[in-house]
Design an enzyme around this catalytic site. Sequence first.
Site, PDB file in Angstrom:
ATOM      1  N   ASP A  10       0.664  -1.181  -0.181  1.00 51.66           N
ATOM      2  CA  ASP A  10       0.237  -0.159  -0.020  1.00 51.66           C
ATOM      3  C   ASP A  10       0.857   1.102   0.026  1.00 51.66           C
ATOM      4  OD1 ASP A  10      -2.212   1.560   0.625  1.00 51.66           O
ATOM      5  OD2 ASP A  10      -1.592   1.905   2.756  1.00 51.66           O
ATOM      6  N   ASP A  12      -0.320   4.928   0.653  1.00 54.39           N
ATOM      7  CA  ASP A  12      -0.579   6.236   1.607  1.00 54.39           C
ATOM      8  C   ASP A  12      -0.694   5.506   3.166  1.00 54.39           C
ATOM      9  OD1 ASP A  12      -1.055   8.489   0.245  1.00 54.39           O
ATOM     10  OD2 ASP A  12      -2.784   7.446  -0.521  1.00 54.39           O
TER      11      ASP A  12
HETATM   12  C1  XBP Z   1      -5.524   5.929   0.620  1.00 52.57           C
HETATM   13  C2  XBP Z   1      -6.917   6.897   0.465  1.00 52.57           C
HETATM   14  C3  XBP Z   1      -6.831   7.788  -0.359  1.00 52.57           C
HETATM   15  C4  XBP Z   1      -5.883   8.906  -0.160  1.00 52.57           C
HETATM   16  C5  XBP Z   1      -6.059  10.246  -0.930  1.00 52.57           C
HETATM   17  O1  XBP Z   1      -6.190   4.598   1.089  1.00 52.57           O
HETATM   18  O2  XBP Z   1      -8.026   6.385   0.910  1.00 52.57           O
HETATM   19  O3  XBP Z   1      -8.076   8.322  -0.707  1.00 52.57           O
HETATM   20  O4  XBP Z   1      -6.153   9.539   1.215  1.00 52.57           O
HETATM   21  O5  XBP Z   1      -5.994   9.886  -2.361  1.00 52.57           O
HETATM   22  P1  XBP Z   1      -5.075   3.427   1.151  1.00 52.57           P
HETATM   23  P2  XBP Z   1      -6.822  10.156  -3.343  1.00 52.57           P
HETATM   24  O6  XBP Z   1      -3.899   4.121   1.638  1.00 52.57           O
HETATM   25  O7  XBP Z   1      -5.893   2.402   2.097  1.00 52.57           O
HETATM   26  O8  XBP Z   1      -4.906   2.943  -0.203  1.00 52.57           O
HETATM   27  O9  XBP Z   1      -7.359  11.550  -3.064  1.00 52.57           O
HETATM   28  O10 XBP Z   1      -6.438  10.154  -4.673  1.00 52.57           O
HETATM   29  O11 XBP Z   1      -8.125   9.185  -3.322  1.00 52.57           O
HETATM   30 MG    MG Z   2      -2.964   3.158   3.521  1.00 52.23          MG
END
Ligand code: XBP
Ligand code: MG
Length: 250
Positions: A10, A12
């Site tokens: 993953d 983020d």
């Molecule tokens: C990440 C997210 C994303 C980011 C922002 O979740 O939920 O929405 O917060 O990115 P994970 P976008 O780490 O579980 O993949 O604004 O492009 O959605």
């Molecule tokens: Mg995440």
Amino acid sequence: MSELRAVVFDVDGTLVDSERHGHRVAFNRAFEEFELAYQWDEDTYAELLRVTGGQRRLHHYLEGQGMGSDERDRLVPELHARKSEIFKELVEEGKLDLRPGAARLLCEVQEARTALAVVTTGSGHWVEALLGRVAGSVDFDVMVFGNDVEERKPDPEAYQVALDRLGLKPAEAVAVEDSAEGLQSALSAGLRCVLIVNGYTAEHDLSGADLVLDGFGDDDTPARVVADPHGTGCDGVVRLEILQELVEAG
Ligand code: XBP
Ligand code: MG
């Protein structure tokens, strides 16, 4: 017994601590530019993070502020596009980096010629800009973005797409996540899952995780092992061998 053929990361919160000082800041700057009187403080954003996907998060929040669906349908895509541009500016300014120990583990996986993949709910264009900046020397075999799937995490679809593109069975890969939503997504797709929690996700319900630490760790600065249900004996450094052991244990 399965052999580890791919490590699926993953982005983020896992590879990069990108939410608190990245996406949250970018959402707030976009609100200002659109002359909207909203600002998400760190605690508010912790709750909003449980809604995955930036556009879904905006819809959820603005609906809670009483904004009707027509106005949201018009505003959210524009607001989100601007937020994503601002996020890329933060990346270009060097405001974000890999979490400690992540570069070491990525190198270990790459050197072992085990496949590397990324599965994120975030949208493609900024993810590629971010990874290009902080992990430019790493060659990811497969990347699945939020806009590649119908259903975002905790749905398993993104992991299923990644396995499909890798040509692997779930038992041949391990996921590395930071949140309960990511964990659920990976487990529902049948992968083993290691959790590297951060300040936003340490209190999530992480039952079912195969290993939990509060960082990737390095030899001189090991992370804290929060849970080790399979008794890997992980010493606070997430090494490729530990991931191989989890997959081989079946
Ligand atoms: C990440 C997210 C994303 C980011 C922002 O979740 O939920 O929405 O917060 O990115 P994970 P976008 O780490 O579980 O993949 O604004 O492009 O959605
Ligand atoms: Mg995440």
